[in-house]
Design a protein around this motif. Structure first.
Motif, PDB file in Angstrom:
ATOM      1  N   TYR A   1      38.425  51.342  20.133  1.00 10.17           N
ATOM      2  CA  TYR A   1      37.783  51.302  21.463  1.00 10.17           C
ATOM      3  C   TYR A   1      37.875  49.911  22.122  1.00 10.17           C
ATOM      4  O   TYR A   1      38.238  49.793  23.296  1.00 10.17           O
ATOM      5  CB  TYR A   1      36.332  51.746  21.345  1.00 10.17           C
ATOM      6  CG  TYR A   1      35.546  51.751  22.632  1.00 10.17           C
ATOM      7  CD1 TYR A   1      35.836  52.650  23.659  1.00 10.17           C
ATOM      8  CD2 TYR A   1      34.495  50.846  22.827  1.00 10.17           C
ATOM      9  CE1 TYR A   1      35.101  52.665  24.831  1.00 10.17           C
ATOM     10  CE2 TYR A   1      33.754  50.855  23.996  1.00 10.17           C
ATOM     11  CZ  TYR A   1      34.052  51.762  24.993  1.00 10.17           C
ATOM     12  OH  TYR A   1      33.316  51.768  26.155  1.00 10.17           O
TER      13      TYR A   1
ATOM     14  N   TYR B   1      36.284  55.356  29.369  1.00 15.78           N
ATOM     15  CA  TYR B   1      36.636  55.823  28.018  1.00 15.78           C
ATOM     16  C   TYR B   1      35.401  55.928  27.111  1.00 15.78           C
ATOM     17  O   TYR B   1      35.531  55.829  25.884  1.00 15.78           O
ATOM     18  CB  TYR B   1      37.667  54.882  27.390  1.00 15.78           C
ATOM     19  CG  TYR B   1      39.093  55.165  27.802  1.00 15.78           C
ATOM     20  CD1 TYR B   1      39.733  56.351  27.417  1.00 15.78           C
ATOM     21  CD2 TYR B   1      39.834  54.253  28.545  1.00 15.78           C
ATOM     22  CE1 TYR B   1      41.051  56.620  27.771  1.00 15.78           C
ATOM     23  CE2 TYR B   1      41.161  54.513  28.909  1.00 15.78           C
ATOM     24  CZ  TYR B   1      41.760  55.699  28.510  1.00 15.78           C
ATOM     25  OH  TYR B   1      43.068  55.967  28.854  1.00 15.78           O
TER      26      TYR B   1
ATOM     27  N   HIS C   1      35.220  57.607  23.689  1.00 21.00           N
ATOM     28  CA  HIS C   1      35.854  56.990  22.521  1.00 21.00           C
ATOM     29  C   HIS C   1      35.071  55.788  21.988  1.00 21.00           C
ATOM     30  O   HIS C   1      35.584  55.034  21.151  1.00 21.00           O
ATOM     31  CB  HIS C   1      37.280  56.533  22.866  1.00 21.00           C
ATOM     32  CG  HIS C   1      38.210  57.653  23.190  1.00 21.00           C
ATOM     33  ND1 HIS C   1      38.415  58.724  22.352  1.00 21.00           N
ATOM     34  CD2 HIS C   1      38.998  57.886  24.277  1.00 21.00           C
ATOM     35  CE1 HIS C   1      39.288  59.565  22.888  1.00 21.00           C
ATOM     36  NE2 HIS C   1      39.655  59.086  24.063  1.00 21.00           N
ATOM     37  N   ALA C   2      33.846  55.594  22.468  1.00 21.95           N
ATOM     38  CA  ALA C   2      33.089  54.372  22.152  1.00 21.95           C
ATOM     39  C   ALA C   2      32.916  54.126  20.653  1.00 21.95           C
ATOM     40  O   ALA C   2      32.826  52.969  20.222  1.00 21.95           O
ATOM     41  CB  ALA C   2      31.728  54.408  22.843  1.00 21.95           C
TER      42      ALA C   2
ATOM     43  N   ARG D   1      35.101  55.024  18.312  1.00 23.17           N
ATOM     44  CA  ARG D   1      36.390  54.976  17.606  1.00 23.17           C
ATOM     45  C   ARG D   1      36.772  53.522  17.315  1.00 23.17           C
ATOM     46  O   ARG D   1      36.437  52.604  18.079  1.00 23.17           O
ATOM     47  CB  ARG D   1      37.498  55.637  18.457  1.00 23.17           C
ATOM     48  CG  ARG D   1      37.148  57.054  18.939  1.00 23.17           C
ATOM     49  CD  ARG D   1      37.439  58.122  17.905  1.00 23.17           C
ATOM     50  NE  ARG D   1      38.867  58.410  17.799  1.00 23.17           N
ATOM     51  CZ  ARG D   1      39.517  59.264  18.592  1.00 23.17           C
ATOM     52  NH1 ARG D   1      38.893  59.868  19.590  1.00 23.17           N
ATOM     53  NH2 ARG D   1      40.798  59.505  18.397  1.00 23.17           N
TER      54      ARG D   1
END
Ligand code: DAT
Ligand code: MG
Length: 140
Positions: A60, A51, A54-55, A57
């Motif tokens: 996360y 993922y 999405h680091a 966000r």
């Protein structure tokens, strides 16, 4: 439309509640074929790498903790327009917004614990399939 392959993950909330078979049935009923499948328990590092997009966000950390909390079932689904078809069968990210009969409407717990992942584009599908499977493991 061309035959495509897409990466699906049955997430920890669903494997924990023994929903794997019911979810696979929804894929098969929609005309998607399972051409690779394995049950694994992701480490936090593996979930974080998967993922990585999405680091930045705010969710996360929660997402990585959740995805590494219990086993998952990762699968490659094949069929006509499989990438979009899988997204349709999954339903919207937030189960409150998911259409009737979709996996997330029927099974998801919340926006975070939403039962399934599916690739969102041909580029994502290629990257995500290669993340989990070698070519030898894809058996059409
Ligand atoms: P999708 O899984 O529908 O492609 P996404 O790529 O935007 O959705 O986000 C990946 C996952 O991150 C999603 O399935 C659940 C989690 N997530 C997304 N938005 C969230 C939020 N606002 N709060 C908590 N978790 C969220
Ligand atoms: Mg996504």
């Amino acid at each position: 439309m061309a035959t495509e392959r897409t990466l699906s993950i049955i997430k920890p909330d669903a494997t924990k509640r023994n929903l794997t078979g019911k979810i696979v049935s929804k894929f098969e009923d929609a005309g998607l074929r399972v051409v690779a499948s394995k049950r694994i328990h992701l480490s936090p590092a593996q979930a974080g790498a998967f993922y990585a997009e999405h680091a930045e966000r705010p969710f996360y950390g929660e997402l990585v903790d959740f995805m590494s909390s219990q086993p998952v079932v990762v699968q490659v689904l094949e069929g006509e327009g499989a990438i979009l078809k899988n997204r349709e069968v999954m339903g919207a990210t937030d189960p409150a917004e998911a259409a009737a009969g979709t996996i997330r409407k029927d099974f998801a717990v919340s926006k975070g614990e939403n039962s399934v992942h599916g690739s969102d584009s041909p580029e994502s599908a290629a990257r995500e399939i290669a993340f989990f499977f070698s070519g030898l493991e894809l058996v059409g």
